[in-house]
Design an enzyme around this catalytic site. Structure first.
Site, PDB file in Angstrom:
ATOM      1  N   HIS A 266       0.933  -1.146   0.100  1.00 59.39           N
ATOM      2  CA  HIS A 266      -0.002  -0.041   0.141  1.00 59.39           C
ATOM      3  C   HIS A 266       0.813   1.397   0.035  1.00 59.39           C
ATOM      4  CE1 HIS A 266      -3.572   2.306   1.069  1.00 59.39           C
ATOM      5  NE2 HIS A 266      -2.734   3.145   1.573  1.00 59.39           N
ATOM      6  N   GLU A 267       1.965   1.298   0.954  1.00 56.05           N
ATOM      7  CA  GLU A 267       2.742   2.613   1.136  1.00 56.05           C
ATOM      8  C   GLU A 267       3.453   2.861  -0.194  1.00 56.05           C
ATOM      9  OE1 GLU A 267       1.770   4.451   3.067  1.00 56.05           O
ATOM     10  OE2 GLU A 267       0.427   3.502   4.464  1.00 56.05           O
ATOM     11  N   HIS A 270       1.885   4.339  -2.917  1.00 57.69           N
ATOM     12  CA  HIS A 270       1.934   5.929  -2.586  1.00 57.69           C
ATOM     13  C   HIS A 270       3.505   6.532  -3.076  1.00 57.69           C
ATOM     14  CE1 HIS A 270      -1.728   6.869  -0.667  1.00 57.69           C
ATOM     15  NE2 HIS A 270      -1.590   5.966   0.449  1.00 57.69           N
ATOM     16  N   GLU A 296      -4.608   7.704  -2.961  1.00 58.15           N
ATOM     17  CA  GLU A 296      -5.026   6.850  -2.458  1.00 58.15           C
ATOM     18  C   GLU A 296      -5.092   5.720  -3.531  1.00 58.15           C
ATOM     19  OE1 GLU A 296      -4.545   6.734   0.714  1.00 58.15           O
ATOM     20  OE2 GLU A 296      -5.793   4.896   1.299  1.00 58.15           O
TER      21      GLU A 296
END
Lengths: 504, 504
Positions: A266-267, A270, A296
């Site tokens: 997830h990170e 980003h 997001e």
């Protein structure tokens, strides 16, 4: 005339470069504070943050800035970079300048007090303790909306800070469509006879091995370790200090490797965004993601459309087994895949699965919208919260810590932020549809662990532009349409009917 | 009048507080760059450093600053803190203001070029490559001395930047005294029949164990981990970001634990200084060590007078054995003690032992003094360097990388810095003498691992004052005398005659 523009433009870009330098210093300090800065130095560090932030603030509302904005934002002789930078500065200028200085100072103090009270109130599960602060925050924000003005709906002004262009009208429509599809699906899953087994997920998986596996996956995603690093924190995050220095943090739970692995993916999503912004935007306020929602969309694209995809694990499941000590030796890939896609209504947003997550966001959206349109009072929040959870998710919090007090956002006055989380899902699903046209071999790429073309596609379509394009402009350029909940709804339907083996 | 002073003083202290905030941000960035900042972000980070440094520089030479200095430095109504801060600012103001801006800019560019050329020249062991840059650096520094002025000897102006109050006259005397004692001792040791065995030092000692042992020793010294942290770097250092945040780095050599252990003790000594500066100095330029020499006295006190002391290892040798895997199982404490105090003339300063180290410094001192008094030309440096090494240490470098090119200092224009290293030894020996009067049980404290009273003594006498006292003022207040080489000479004589079992 032309010459004058050039000189002024250079002067202006030097001016914002200085602001960016202060912000970069603040980012380094912020990262440092979260990765082991000694606690005794924190008070003094806060002073330093205060000095640097005030400087940035002063520069953002100075007469000099007003002059730059006035002369450059609409000057067709100015370069696109200078114009868009000036327009971004104008937005900030107007937001900051319209609030009387003393009211803003008071608000900053209120924020910081409210945050510490919220923390205590959450620990004690005592909404009444937090209520007066939340009331003041809502009241102040309403007054600010008065200063800022609004169009259509008062809440639009708040949405605009996080997702420019997205309005209540749009959200009501797309959230309604999405909810209509998800709620019955969630019920069907709850009643399904064939639920995935998950016990094998929770074996002891040493931290060092988890770290090594997470790094391997980040590399596979195209994350550049020459332009980043992976650290450990209590609350994971990604931070773009500059495009050559975008750091990721994660958390290791030795009894549940999913925290680290899916958190890192997830990170990492980003981080890929921030690492691949065009170098020509460095030193301007355009050198970051264009909105919370688009940001997001990148993290969720990788977490869900890549990381929770069956094809992705075809090869990576073998890799995972190399890092574990027999944990998955007798678990079929199919069972593993179903386990990591388990869906179950729950009380806590940040622990929610892909399917139920948007419902958590909608609860918050409806409450915020009600608050700022004088339809909901702060004192009624716990009751309203619990009703909505029962209605959408079929679960009721036992106390306010598990309910209305769970998120930090409101205590910092961040109203209007939550919808971005659900918008990110929708954007991601729309991007996925568009990507399939250019990369029809998407599943094969995942199977082969060849994620480079996927990153390159996202970079060309999204990352490289930074804030040069508005969120809905990107969406439209990439997909040829506006916000559309159907793609996400369809994806969730297909995926979860398969995972839970529901008849059609 | 009184009221005016109070207002102006507050304004001035706010002004320097802002400067300190920028410097603190720079310190965080500096630490970050040396502990794993991703390389692709470094160019942009340098820009940020440039912006923040320029801001500090501009503030240090502004008209506003001139006015503050003028009104406060000599105002007997002003507080001592404000006056001493103004005096420190005055020093910096005059140093910075007297150099024409364009010459200073040119010099900064020269410095940065020279450093990278030096690195290459050292790798290739090619002095001729570095020579033109060194010539320009010396030439520019001479011109700067012209702007700054000097008293007595041109080199005094350079010494004053690192060790205010210490002059060529003083150094010639104390270095002469010291050399007269050390040189014959070094010869006697070379000829001694009973040399310590050292082979057992070089067994495999895993990094993690070294780290844990180093942390244990730091804690014993009184280093506060709530106000610091221990990290790993290629070139170890200590950095005081603020007194609540003083970080230490070290290097682990798995084949020679001494690098980490004595390195950590050394940097820990620097760190104790910065951790224990009075909190009331925070936010002023007085919140740091008073000089390079006094700083070095603290690190060397711990490294040598504590860390290489027999009593210190009485208990800690057992502790060390708990962290090793039988490495010292059959080595007597006496033999271990002699091994860690081995002395041997060598070519490289930073690898030198306690006894021969001052001789390395004297070579550099004499060369610098000659350069700035036009007695030595840059082109003759390699020859002169080698002659002096033969004369003082009895060794001759095989090439310039092992000789005149070994240190980074000159490439950055840091002339006048080297003497501080040897001054630190002398100060430390003088402090030790004074300490014995208050703590006659010094050896017993070491034996018991009870180092707290030692730290408290140094804190009260040295640390707490920061830059409120000048180096020679501290020396005099603590010892009742000026710089005196005898204490160090006597200590070295006694210690090394014992270690090498020389007859008297």
């Amino acid at each position: 005339m032309q010459m004058e523009t050039v000189t002024l433009e250079k002067e202006f870009l030097d001016y914002v470069k200085k602001m960016s330098a202060y912000e970069e210093a603040l980012s380094v300090i912020y990262w440092d504070l979260r990765t082991g800065a000694p606690k005794n130095g924190v008070d003094q560090r806060s002073q330093v943050i205060g000095v640097l932030s005030s400087e940035v603030f002063s520069m953002s509302v100075s007469e000099q800035m007003a002059e730059y904005i006035d002369k450059i934002a609409e000057d067709r002789h100015a370069s696109e970079l200078a114009r868009k930078t000036a327009m971004e500065c104008k937005k900030v200028y107007e937001r900051n300048k319209k609030i009387p200085a003393d009211e803003y100072r008071e608000y900053v103090i209120l924020q910081s007090k409210a945050e510490s009270i919220w923390e205590e109130a959450k620990n004690k599960s005592d909404f009444e303790m937090f209520r007066p602060y939340l009331e003041k925050l809502v009241q102040t924000t309403k007054r600010f909306i008065g200063y800022w003005g609004y169009s259509g709906n008062k809440y639009n002004t708040l949405l605009d800070m996080y997702e420019p262009g997205v309005t209540v009208e749009v959200l009501d429509k797309v959230f309604g469509q999405l909810r209509k599809q998800i709620v019955p699906l969630v019920k069907q899953i709850a009643d399904s006879a064939d639920k995935p087994k998950t016990d094998f997920l929770f074996k002891h998986f040493p931290k060092e091995k988890q770290r090594a596996f997470s790094e391997e996956i980040l590399r596979q995603m195209g994350y550049n370790f020459d332009a980043g690093r992976l650290d450990e924190t209590v609350h994971p995050f990604a931070i773009g200090i500059n495009p050559g220095d975008v750091r990721v943090t994660t958390k290791y739970d030795e009894k549940d490797f999913r925290t680290a692995v899916f958190g890192t993916i997830h990170e990492g999503g980003h981080a890929l965004y921030e690492q691949n912004i065009s170098p020509r935007l460095v030193g301007t306020p355009l050198c970051t993601g264009t909105s919370m929602g688009i940001h997001e969309s990148q993290s969720l694209f990788y977490e869900n459309f890549v990381g929770r995809n069956y094809s992705f694990w075809k090869k990576n499941y073998l890799l995972l087994q190399e890092y574990t000590d027999g944990q998955f030796a007798h678990v079929e890939l199919e069972d593993y895949y179903r386990a990591i896609n388990e869906s179950k209504p729950s009380l806590i947003r940040i622990e929610a699965d892909e399917l139920t997550y948007p419902l958590h966001v909608m609860v918050r959206y409806e409450i915020e919208k009600g608050l700022f349109n004088d339809e909901i009072e702060v004192e009624d929040l716990p009751g309203i919260w619990n009703e909505k959870y029962e209605q959408y998710l079929g679960v009721i919090p036992e106390n306010d810590a598990q309910g209305v007090l769970q998120d930090v956002h409101w205590s910092g006055g961040s109203f209007g932020y939550f919808p971005s989380y659900a918008l990110g899902y929708m954007y991601a699903a729309q991007f996925k549809q568009a990507m399939l046209k250019d990369l029809p071999n998407f599943e094969l790429l995942l199977e082969e662990g060849n994620l480079k073309p996927i990153q390159e596609w996202l970079t060309a379509k999204v990352h490289v532009h930074g804030k040069m394009k508005m969120p809905l402009e990107i969406l439209n350029d990439v997909t040829g349409e506006g916000l559309n909940a159907d793609h996400l709804a369809q994806y969730l339907n297909e995926k979860y009917r398969e995972v839970y083996r529901l008849s059609n």
